[in-house]
Write a protein that holds these residues in place. Structure first.
Motif, PDB file in Angstrom:
ATOM      1  N   CYS A  62      42.201  31.288  41.748  1.00 35.62           N
ATOM      2  CA  CYS A  62      40.747  31.160  41.954  1.00 35.62           C
ATOM      3  C   CYS A  62      40.101  30.134  41.021  1.00 35.62           C
ATOM      4  N   GLY A  63      40.814  29.686  39.992  1.00 38.93           N
ATOM      5  CA  GLY A  63      40.265  28.646  39.108  1.00 38.93           C
ATOM      6  C   GLY A  63      39.295  29.158  38.055  1.00 38.93           C
TER       7      GLY A  63
ATOM      8  N   CYS B 198      43.954  38.563  37.124  1.00 41.13           N
ATOM      9  CA  CYS B 198      42.595  37.999  37.112  1.00 41.13           C
ATOM     10  C   CYS B 198      41.637  38.975  37.796  1.00 41.13           C
ATOM     11  N   PRO B 199      40.520  39.346  37.154  1.00 42.01           N
ATOM     12  CA  PRO B 199      39.595  40.304  37.775  1.00 42.01           C
ATOM     13  C   PRO B 199      39.021  39.801  39.108  1.00 42.01           C
ATOM     14  N   VAL B 200      38.772  38.513  39.221  1.00 46.62           N
ATOM     15  CA  VAL B 200      38.233  37.968  40.481  1.00 46.62           C
ATOM     16  C   VAL B 200      39.259  38.127  41.599  1.00 46.62           C
ATOM     17  N   CYS B 201      40.527  37.828  41.291  1.00 40.07           N
ATOM     18  CA  CYS B 201      41.557  37.856  42.334  1.00 40.07           C
ATOM     19  C   CYS B 201      42.017  39.263  42.683  1.00 40.07           C
ATOM     20  N   SER B 202      41.913  40.195  41.737  1.00 41.29           N
ATOM     21  CA  SER B 202      42.366  41.555  42.044  1.00 41.29           C
ATOM     22  C   SER B 202      41.294  42.343  42.792  1.00 41.29           C
TER      23      SER B 202
ATOM     24  N   PRO C  55      43.988  16.337  44.363  1.00 43.42           N
ATOM     25  CA  PRO C  55      44.169  17.221  45.520  1.00 43.42           C
ATOM     26  C   PRO C  55      43.562  18.600  45.252  1.00 43.42           C
ATOM     27  N   SER C  56      43.303  19.320  46.324  1.00 43.54           N
ATOM     28  CA  SER C  56      42.590  20.588  46.195  1.00 43.54           C
ATOM     29  C   SER C  56      43.320  21.529  45.243  1.00 43.54           C
ATOM     30  N   PHE C  57      42.537  22.273  44.478  1.00 44.01           N
ATOM     31  CA  PHE C  57      43.105  23.245  43.542  1.00 44.01           C
ATOM     32  C   PHE C  57      42.312  24.543  43.659  1.00 44.01           C
ATOM     33  N   ALA C  58      43.017  25.670  43.611  1.00 40.67           N
ATOM     34  CA  ALA C  58      42.410  27.008  43.644  1.00 40.67           C
ATOM     35  C   ALA C  58      41.573  27.173  44.920  1.00 40.67           C
TER      36      ALA C  58
END
Ligand SMILES: [Zn+2]
Ligand SMILES: [Zn+2]
Length: 280
Positions: free
Chosen positions: A18-19, A31-35, A75-78
């Motif tokens: 998620c970056g 990661c709290p955002v991803c979980s 290039p795109s990341f996260a």
């Protein structure tokens, strides 16, 4: 960690999926955002990097998008969102944020603010785009960061530059209001530029209203990657929040996702279409 220490931020843990950068945190298991159910932990499991490592292999691209300067990592990341620079008397407003900062991007921003105003504020729609906001704030000289108070629990970092706002609408500059567009997150917000880039004004919606691929409708999702739509109560609340706003253009989170001209009517038609879909 010192609030103005860009270098230290660039070495803090950043989530690969998620970056989001976590300057204050111990290295977390996940990661709290991803979980959160709205996002996902990468299929290889939780991975961490630093913005310095990512910046060594990526650039920030500046583009003119229908009259507004956009910034994106290539290039795109996260997650791959774009950020916007909105010119205002007194300095530009940065809407949304990116997971890396580069010297080249800072030089370009300095060129864009040849009047000396620089960037006066950063405002972000919701936690998916907090990304490297403390590093950006530091790199731009200690810029205030405006976030909606309803999402305060998602802010896992401390900074003297954080400014939480609440209520339906917050005046950021003479021409810009931050507006509450709850649904995707409780604190999901938009940026209403009342006078630009064209006279009818524009609404920057983050993920709260997502411009669909046909660019004639928007949709309303609680989770985009996991495909969970917004339910009827949340939709009704969001519709009430959008109703008093005047705008003719919409810019949502990703490249090309905008409706230029007649956007308010398109949003109204989108609520009608979505409700019909919910009712089967
Ligand atoms: Zn993450
Ligand atoms: Zn989101």
């Amino acid at each position: 960690m010192k609030a103005n220490n860009r270098l230290a931020f660039s070495r803090a843990p950043s989530c690969v999926t998620c970056g989001t950068q976590y300057p204050e945190a111990e290295r977390m298991d996940v990661c709290p955002v991803c979980s959160d159910e709205r996002q996902y932990v990468g299929w290889e499991g939780q991975r961490w990097t630093t913005s310095a490592e990512v910046a060594a292999q990526h650039e920030i691209r500046f583009e003119d998008c229908a009259g507004v300067t956009t910034l994106s990592v290539t290039p795109s990341f996260a997650i791959g969102q774009r950020a916007f620079l909105i010119p205002q008397a007194g300095g530009m407003v940065m809407w949304e944020c990116l997971p890396i900062v580069t010297d080249a991007a800072l030089e370009r921003i300095a060129e864009l603010s040849a009047d000396g105003g620089g960037v006066q504020a950063i405002a972000i729609s919701h936690p998916h785009f907090y990304s490297a906001v403390l590093e950006w704030s530091a790199a731009l000289g200690g810029v205030p960061i405006y976030l909606n108070e309803a999402d305060e629990d998602w802010v896992r970092f401390d900074s003297p530059f954080l400014r939480f706002w609440d209520g339906d609408r917050f005046t950021l500059t003479d021409a810009i209001d931050l507006v509450h567009l709850p649904g995707h997150f409780d604190g999901s917000s938009g940026l209403l530029w009342k006078t630009g880039p064209r006279p009818g004004g524009s609404l920057f919606t983050g993920d709260a209203l997502m411009v669909a691929m046909d660019r004639r409708f928007v949709s309303f999702m609680w989770s985009y990657p996991n495909m969970v739509p917004l339910g009827p109560k949340a939709l009704a609340r969001l519709e009430r929040m959008v109703a008093p706003l005047a705008f003719s253009d919409i810019y949502s989170s990703f490249a090309g996702r905008e409706i230029i001209g007649d956007a308010k009517a398109r949003v109204e038609a989108s609520f009608v279409r979505y409700k019909a879909a919910l009712e089967g």
